[in-house]
Design a protein around this motif. Structure first.
Motif, PDB file in Angstrom:
ATOM      1  N   ASP A   1       0.815  -1.212   0.000  1.00 37.39           N
ATOM      2  CA  ASP A   1       0.000   0.000   0.000  1.00 37.39           C
ATOM      3  C   ASP A   1       0.849   1.263   0.000  1.00 37.39           C
ATOM      4  O   ASP A   1       0.534   2.254   0.676  1.00 37.39           O
ATOM      5  CB  ASP A   1      -0.968  -0.006   1.193  1.00 37.39           C
ATOM      6  CG  ASP A   1      -2.028  -1.087   1.043  1.00 37.39           C
ATOM      7  OD1 ASP A   1      -2.565  -1.225  -0.072  1.00 37.39           O
ATOM      8  OD2 ASP A   1      -2.307  -1.801   2.010  1.00 37.39           O
TER       9      ASP A   1
ATOM     10  N   ARG B   1      -9.077  -1.741   3.027  1.00 38.52           N
ATOM     11  CA  ARG B   1      -8.345  -2.979   3.303  1.00 38.52           C
ATOM     12  C   ARG B   1      -7.740  -3.023   4.696  1.00 38.52           C
ATOM     13  O   ARG B   1      -7.495  -4.091   5.233  1.00 38.52           O
ATOM     14  CB  ARG B   1      -7.201  -3.152   2.289  1.00 38.52           C
ATOM     15  CG  ARG B   1      -7.620  -3.356   0.861  1.00 38.52           C
ATOM     16  CD  ARG B   1      -6.411  -3.753   0.022  1.00 38.52           C
ATOM     17  NE  ARG B   1      -5.459  -2.667  -0.145  1.00 38.52           N
ATOM     18  CZ  ARG B   1      -5.473  -1.797  -1.141  1.00 38.52           C
ATOM     19  NH1 ARG B   1      -6.432  -1.872  -2.059  1.00 38.52           N
ATOM     20  NH2 ARG B   1      -4.564  -0.840  -1.233  1.00 38.52           N
ATOM     21  N   ARG B   2      -7.434  -1.860   5.266  1.00 38.82           N
ATOM     22  CA  ARG B   2      -6.725  -1.820   6.545  1.00 38.82           C
ATOM     23  C   ARG B   2      -7.112  -0.556   7.291  1.00 38.82           C
ATOM     24  O   ARG B   2      -7.533   0.442   6.673  1.00 38.82           O
ATOM     25  CB  ARG B   2      -5.216  -1.868   6.326  1.00 38.82           C
ATOM     26  CG  ARG B   2      -4.685  -0.751   5.445  1.00 38.82           C
ATOM     27  CD  ARG B   2      -3.284  -1.023   4.928  1.00 38.82           C
ATOM     28  NE  ARG B   2      -2.297  -1.185   5.993  1.00 38.82           N
ATOM     29  CZ  ARG B   2      -1.082  -1.684   5.778  1.00 38.82           C
ATOM     30  NH1 ARG B   2      -0.705  -2.076   4.581  1.00 38.82           N
ATOM     31  NH2 ARG B   2      -0.228  -1.793   6.780  1.00 38.82           N
ATOM     32  N   ASP B   3      -6.934  -0.556   8.608  1.00 35.30           N
ATOM     33  CA  ASP B   3      -7.372   0.603   9.382  1.00 35.30           C
ATOM     34  C   ASP B   3      -6.243   1.246  10.169  1.00 35.30           C
ATOM     35  O   ASP B   3      -6.486   2.054  11.069  1.00 35.30           O
ATOM     36  CB  ASP B   3      -8.498   0.207  10.340  1.00 35.30           C
ATOM     37  CG  ASP B   3      -8.101  -0.911  11.297  1.00 35.30           C
ATOM     38  OD1 ASP B   3      -6.914  -1.324  11.271  1.00 35.30           O
ATOM     39  OD2 ASP B   3      -8.964  -1.365  12.060  1.00 35.30           O
ATOM     40  N   ASP B   4      -4.984   0.903   9.856  1.00 35.86           N
ATOM     41  CA  ASP B   4      -3.871   1.526  10.568  1.00 35.86           C
ATOM     42  C   ASP B   4      -3.549   2.882   9.942  1.00 35.86           C
ATOM     43  O   ASP B   4      -3.925   3.179   8.808  1.00 35.86           O
ATOM     44  CB  ASP B   4      -2.642   0.610  10.571  1.00 35.86           C
ATOM     45  CG  ASP B   4      -2.278   0.092   9.194  1.00 35.86           C
ATOM     46  OD1 ASP B   4      -3.181  -0.138   8.374  1.00 35.86           O
ATOM     47  OD2 ASP B   4      -1.074  -0.078   8.917  1.00 35.86           O
TER      48      ASP B   4
END
Length: 381
Positions: free
Chosen positions: A146, A166-169
């Protein structure tokens, strides 16, 4: 009585399975593997495998027995908790603040601002006057996952939303740093920091940042600038893999991975330098000194991954190989097995395997790599 070493790991990696664990056996160490994913390590280690939340230093401390000789990890994500756990027992360790700065790209930029200011902002709060193009990346990401070059605010917002699905960081957007991309491989024992060597890195075309080749080269003349920045970050113990660019006489850090270089370049480095690299890293974590070694001499080396060009199922690929093409010693280690599902991600996760070659010069090494690729098939259907 053998020294008791605790090795913290997340997912199973070749660096641990085929590098550090065999090295520990050669040093006659008693190794306990701490991991939050025991099934991933089943069959890789003859000693105890203890389930533990290795992201939390308190859980590592609780899992460690009496009188440990070393607590160690080669994972990007576990350097700070491992350092804190080792410090709790008074063991040699990386400085936990330095490990935290290295992992968190926003903290790293903030800490280096007085030496090498680089624009960096939370990706959802980028000011209108930001110096596009920017590099969008996860704040604590790895393997080019990413990571995108974005040209304007609209493209930035589009990519941020795409990644957030796709991700939450947290994501950061950084100033794009032009120049020739290099790595710096270092190893320290708490008394001295030694440069092991450097690779020149070839990347895929933008907007992606897939590493397509690493070629051994003398550290560039600007390397002292990088060593100064590493010193400012507090980095100097154990192995460190730093990526940086050189442009118009100025060296600037891209990212710092406070562990050994990966993607099988660690094995290439050990072969090239003719040193027991994995044993040496474990030794410094046990409180030992750096040994002397002869270096690469006049030899040349290249690590070249075989990269998936489509998604599907890997239906044909070679297994592990060691070959000699004249004066060139070549090794291939797969990262995907026949039958594996492959989804192209435009990251280093697309590697099917890596070819490593060491020879007297670039011409011989390149010829051997071409011959090897022509003689083997990687088929995705």
């Amino acid at each position: 009585m053998a020294a008791s070493v605790y090795l913290a790991a997340g997912k199973a990696t070749d660096s641990v399975t085929h590098g550090f664990l065999p090295a520990a056996a050669r040093l006659a160490l008693d190794v306990t593997l701490l991991t939050d994913r025991p099934p991933a390590h089943a069959g890789t280690h003859d000693g105890p495998i203890v389930e533990c939340d290795v992201t939390d230093f308190r859980e590592i401390v609780a899992a460690v027995g009496d009188e440990p000789a070393a607590i160690f990890s080669n994972s990007d994500f576990l350097q700070a908790p491992t350092a804190l756990a080792a410090s709790y027992f008074g063991l040699p360790a990386k400085e936990w603040r330095a490990a935290t700065r290295a992992k968190n790209k926003a903290l790293m930029r903030r800490h280096l601002a007085s030496i090498d200011p680089v624009f960096s902002a939370d990706a959802r709060h980028v000011p209108p006057d930001a110096p596009y193009p920017l590099v969008l990346k996860p704040r604590e990401g790895v393997a080019s996952e990413d990571v995108f070059l974005v040209q304007d605010a609209l493209e930035l917002a589009t990519r941020v939303d795409e990644i957030a699905a796709r991700r939450d960081d947290p994501l950061v957007a950084e100033e794009y740093l032009p120049g020739r991309l290099h790595t710096l491989e270092t190893l320290g024992d708490g008394r001295e920091l030694r440069v092991l060597g450097s690779f020149r890195t070839t990347l895929s075309p933008p907007p992606f940042f897939v590493e397509e080749r690493l070629e051994w080269a003398a550290p560039p003349p600007e390397t002292p600038q990088i060593l100064e920045q590493l010193h400012a970050l507090g980095i100097g113990f154990g192995a460190c893999h730093t990526e940086f660019v050189v442009h118009e006489g100025r060296a600037r850090i891209i990212e710092v991975n406070y562990r050994l270089i990966g993607d099988h370049c660690d094995f290439l480095l050990a072969d090239l330098l003719g040193m027991p690299l994995f044993e040496q890293i474990l030794t410094v974590h046990l409180g030992g000194r750096l040994d002397d070694w002869h270096g690469a001499g006049e030899r040349h080396a290249i690590a070249e991954p075989v990269i998936a060009d489509r998604s599907g199922t890997l239906t044909a690929a070679p297994g592990s190989l060691r070959l000699d093409y004249g004066p060139v010693r070549l090794a291939y280690r797969p990262q995907r097995a026949v039958g594996d599902a492959v989804a192209v991600t435009r990251t280093n996760r697309d590697y099917l395997g890596t070819v490593r070659a060491i020879g007297p010069g670039p011409d011989e090494v390149n010829a051997a790599l071409a011959r090897f690729r022509a003689a083997h098939d990687w088929t995705i259907t």
